[in-house]
Motif scaffolding. Sequence first.
Motif, PDB file in Angstrom:
ATOM      1  N   HIS A 106     -25.326  42.156  -6.273  1.00  0.00           N
ATOM      2  CA  HIS A 106     -24.365  42.665  -6.920  1.00  0.00           C
ATOM      3  C   HIS A 106     -23.665  43.707  -6.269  1.00  0.00           C
ATOM      4  CE1 HIS A 106     -22.448  45.263  -9.913  1.00  0.00           C
ATOM      5  NE2 HIS A 106     -22.229  44.303 -10.764  1.00  0.00           N
ATOM      6  N   ARG A 107     -24.734  44.556  -5.572  1.00  0.00           N
ATOM      7  CA  ARG A 107     -24.311  45.718  -4.784  1.00  0.00           C
ATOM      8  C   ARG A 107     -23.380  45.392  -3.643  1.00  0.00           C
ATOM      9  NH1 ARG A 107     -28.951  47.468  -4.082  1.00  0.00           N
ATOM     10  NH2 ARG A 107     -29.463  46.308  -2.149  1.00  0.00           N
ATOM     11  N   VAL A 108     -23.894  44.416  -3.090  1.00  0.00           N
ATOM     12  CA  VAL A 108     -23.051  43.743  -1.628  1.00  0.00           C
ATOM     13  C   VAL A 108     -21.922  43.326  -1.700  1.00  0.00           C
ATOM     14  CG1 VAL A 108     -23.141  42.123   0.130  1.00  0.00           C
ATOM     15  CG2 VAL A 108     -25.325  43.803  -0.317  1.00  0.00           C
ATOM     16  N   ARG A 109     -21.879  42.538  -3.241  1.00  0.00           N
ATOM     17  CA  ARG A 109     -20.469  41.977  -3.600  1.00  0.00           C
ATOM     18  C   ARG A 109     -19.559  43.011  -3.858  1.00  0.00           C
ATOM     19  NH1 ARG A 109     -20.031  36.474  -4.637  1.00  0.00           N
ATOM     20  NH2 ARG A 109     -18.657  37.054  -6.467  1.00  0.00           N
ATOM     21  N   ARG A 110     -19.958  44.016  -4.284  1.00  0.00           N
ATOM     22  CA  ARG A 110     -18.956  45.169  -4.787  1.00  0.00           C
ATOM     23  C   ARG A 110     -18.441  45.641  -3.471  1.00  0.00           C
ATOM     24  NH1 ARG A 110     -16.135  46.896  -8.411  1.00  0.00           N
ATOM     25  NH2 ARG A 110     -16.727  49.003  -9.031  1.00  0.00           N
ATOM     26  N   LEU A 111     -19.185  45.796  -2.453  1.00  0.00           N
ATOM     27  CA  LEU A 111     -18.806  46.515  -1.128  1.00  0.00           C
ATOM     28  C   LEU A 111     -17.978  45.568  -0.523  1.00  0.00           C
ATOM     29  CD1 LEU A 111     -22.295  47.841   0.110  1.00  0.00           C
ATOM     30  CD2 LEU A 111     -20.315  49.101  -0.671  1.00  0.00           C
ATOM     31  N   LEU A 112     -18.167  44.473  -0.874  1.00  0.00           N
ATOM     32  CA  LEU A 112     -17.050  43.341   0.028  1.00  0.00           C
ATOM     33  C   LEU A 112     -15.800  42.887  -1.013  1.00  0.00           C
ATOM     34  CD1 LEU A 112     -19.842  40.793   1.165  1.00  0.00           C
ATOM     35  CD2 LEU A 112     -18.446  42.009   2.666  1.00  0.00           C
ATOM     36  N   ALA A 148     -39.995  38.855  -2.502  1.00  0.00           N
ATOM     37  CA  ALA A 148     -40.070  40.020  -1.687  1.00  0.00           C
ATOM     38  C   ALA A 148     -39.610  39.950  -0.117  1.00  0.00           C
ATOM     39  CB  ALA A 148     -41.544  40.651  -1.405  1.00  0.00           C
ATOM     40  N   PRO A 149     -40.087  38.823   0.693  1.00  0.00           N
ATOM     41  CA  PRO A 149     -39.619  38.734   2.080  1.00  0.00           C
ATOM     42  C   PRO A 149     -37.808  38.522   1.997  1.00  0.00           C
ATOM     43  CG  PRO A 149     -40.752  36.535   1.283  1.00  0.00           C
ATOM     44  CD  PRO A 149     -41.064  37.639   0.293  1.00  0.00           C
ATOM     45  N   TRP A 150     -37.611  37.711   1.033  1.00  0.00           N
ATOM     46  CA  TRP A 150     -35.825  37.663   0.964  1.00  0.00           C
ATOM     47  C   TRP A 150     -35.419  39.040   0.803  1.00  0.00           C
ATOM     48  CZ3 TRP A 150     -33.482  33.111   2.049  1.00  0.00           C
ATOM     49  CH2 TRP A 150     -34.173  31.888   1.838  1.00  0.00           C
ATOM     50  N   GLN A 151     -35.708  39.711  -0.123  1.00  0.00           N
ATOM     51  CA  GLN A 151     -34.987  41.099  -0.473  1.00  0.00           C
ATOM     52  C   GLN A 151     -35.165  42.088   0.759  1.00  0.00           C
ATOM     53  OE1 GLN A 151     -36.741  43.042  -3.758  1.00  0.00           O
ATOM     54  NE2 GLN A 151     -35.441  44.992  -3.566  1.00  0.00           N
ATOM     55  N   VAL A 152     -36.459  42.087   1.365  1.00  0.00           N
ATOM     56  CA  VAL A 152     -36.760  43.089   2.698  1.00  0.00           C
ATOM     57  C   VAL A 152     -35.377  42.549   3.835  1.00  0.00           C
ATOM     58  CG1 VAL A 152     -37.997  43.601   4.296  1.00  0.00           C
ATOM     59  CG2 VAL A 152     -39.097  43.572   2.208  1.00  0.00           C
ATOM     60  N   ALA A 153     -35.456  41.127   4.011  1.00  0.00           N
ATOM     61  CA  ALA A 153     -34.617  40.642   5.056  1.00  0.00           C
ATOM     62  C   ALA A 153     -32.955  40.982   4.795  1.00  0.00           C
ATOM     63  CB  ALA A 153     -34.896  39.163   5.269  1.00  0.00           C
ATOM     64  N   ALA A 154     -32.930  40.770   3.350  1.00  0.00           N
ATOM     65  CA  ALA A 154     -31.398  40.810   3.013  1.00  0.00           C
ATOM     66  C   ALA A 154     -30.993  42.522   3.029  1.00  0.00           C
ATOM     67  CB  ALA A 154     -31.173  40.470   1.707  1.00  0.00           C
ATOM     68  N   GLU A 155     -31.912  43.401   2.730  1.00  0.00           N
ATOM     69  CA  GLU A 155     -31.571  44.671   2.616  1.00  0.00           C
ATOM     70  C   GLU A 155     -31.640  45.308   4.001  1.00  0.00           C
ATOM     71  OE1 GLU A 155     -34.528  46.498  -0.204  1.00  0.00           O
ATOM     72  OE2 GLU A 155     -33.106  46.141  -1.906  1.00  0.00           O
ATOM     73  N   GLU A 173     -21.616  40.279   5.130  1.00  0.00           N
ATOM     74  CA  GLU A 173     -21.624  39.123   4.886  1.00  0.00           C
ATOM     75  C   GLU A 173     -22.818  38.228   4.711  1.00  0.00           C
ATOM     76  OE1 GLU A 173     -18.263  37.328   6.889  1.00  0.00           O
ATOM     77  OE2 GLU A 173     -16.926  38.426   5.621  1.00  0.00           O
ATOM     78  N   SER A 174     -23.590  38.533   6.006  1.00  0.00           N
ATOM     79  CA  SER A 174     -24.935  37.979   6.176  1.00  0.00           C
ATOM     80  C   SER A 174     -25.977  38.417   5.093  1.00  0.00           C
ATOM     81  CB  SER A 174     -25.426  38.349   7.522  1.00  0.00           C
ATOM     82  OG  SER A 174     -24.666  37.782   8.571  1.00  0.00           O
ATOM     83  N   ALA A 175     -25.744  39.556   4.734  1.00  0.00           N
ATOM     84  CA  ALA A 175     -26.847  40.004   3.470  1.00  0.00           C
ATOM     85  C   ALA A 175     -26.527  39.332   2.147  1.00  0.00           C
ATOM     86  CB  ALA A 175     -26.665  41.698   3.315  1.00  0.00           C
ATOM     87  N   HIS A 176     -25.045  39.112   1.960  1.00  0.00           N
ATOM     88  CA  HIS A 176     -24.817  38.208   0.861  1.00  0.00           C
ATOM     89  C   HIS A 176     -25.303  37.066   0.796  1.00  0.00           C
ATOM     90  CE1 HIS A 176     -21.736  35.931  -1.453  1.00  0.00           C
ATOM     91  NE2 HIS A 176     -21.732  36.719  -2.334  1.00  0.00           N
ATOM     92  N   ASP A 177     -24.913  36.313   1.908  1.00  0.00           N
ATOM     93  CA  ASP A 177     -25.759  35.059   1.932  1.00  0.00           C
ATOM     94  C   ASP A 177     -27.032  34.823   1.724  1.00  0.00           C
ATOM     95  OD1 ASP A 177     -22.912  34.137   2.615  1.00  0.00           O
ATOM     96  OD2 ASP A 177     -23.091  33.876   4.614  1.00  0.00           O
ATOM     97  N   PHE A 178     -27.660  35.874   2.406  1.00  0.00           N
ATOM     98  CA  PHE A 178     -29.428  35.916   2.116  1.00  0.00           C
ATOM     99  C   PHE A 178     -29.693  36.061   0.797  1.00  0.00           C
ATOM    100  CE2 PHE A 178     -33.462  36.350   4.002  1.00  0.00           C
ATOM    101  CZ  PHE A 178     -33.284  35.915   5.444  1.00  0.00           C
TER     102      PHE A 178
END
Length: 335
Positions: free
Chosen positions: A149-155, A101-108, A117-122
């Motif tokens: 997956h969503r972030v990688r598509r955006l990148l 949960a904390p990883w997801q909230v922070a990444a999103e 790029e930071s979200a992808h790394d997170f």
Amino acid sequence: MRPDTPADHTTEAERLLRTAAQYPEDREPLVLRAAAHLELAGDRARASTLYDDLLAAPESAVENPHLIKALKAANLWEYGHEAEARAIIEGIRAAGPPDAAPWQVAAETLEAHDELESAHDFFSAALTLLLAPGEEVPYATQSLLTGRHRVRRLLALPHDAWDELAGALNTAPVPLDELHDPKRLWSLGSSDPAELKAEITRLRAELGTYRTALSRPFPVAVLHWPKEELRELLTTYPDLTEEYVDHATHLSRLEASLRDLHAAGTPNLGIVTGTVPSYEAFAASEATSPTTTALLPQYATTLAARGRATPWPPPRTAACWCGSGEAYGVCHGGG
């Protein structure tokens, strides 16, 4: 009815805070829900105060400090405190919390502010920590795969093994590649009926996924009684002996029930731990005798709704849910 206006959200937040005062053992999850409603009401400063109040408690009394910090960071960034939010997010990464949960909230949060790029790394750091090779993907971790997956598509990054796994776990009628297609916005301005129809199908698939998540905001949970609590329960209410028999039988039945639910395709499973005083208070609030067996699943559901559920199954190398001190794969997960 779900709150629709800022005033509705404020009213719901006040109700949750009163409930938290009434049930101090469930204060943390109830206050977190109240803070979420205050954010939706636009009262972000007060929401931050609630997060601070939770974090100010003694460390031993805070169950999910990293989740509270992640939610606080997301809220702070939304009303102009970007530097503080970034510092909190970096602190979460350095701490490496063992739940999703904390990883997801922070990444999103990073994703929402175009820090792709930071979200992808997170997302990647979280999956490296939480996803054991060859093990079944826990329900809570699946959203990390989907977000990555969503972030990688955006990148515009090519698929990798985790992207393939995210696609395989996707239950929507539309593939993830379509749902996460960065070009989807163009179809909204198209005059081509085929493109518009395809976008409507994708939107319906997303809506179905969101509705499923909303319909199950907490796990389908089964009730676990620690050995001493079960002894006290059966001593005080011997009529429940037929339901539980003894502690060993209770534990084996609990694991079997979870496996049956899993085999039937039920997602988001969990275990809640009961105590006799809490159960008696619940029975009193329902004006029902504690010996009523139909009350037991209601009690479990109430505990889960208050955020008391532990996701099942745990990793095979993690401590077993039964409290034996052995790894789950050696204990109840070894069957």
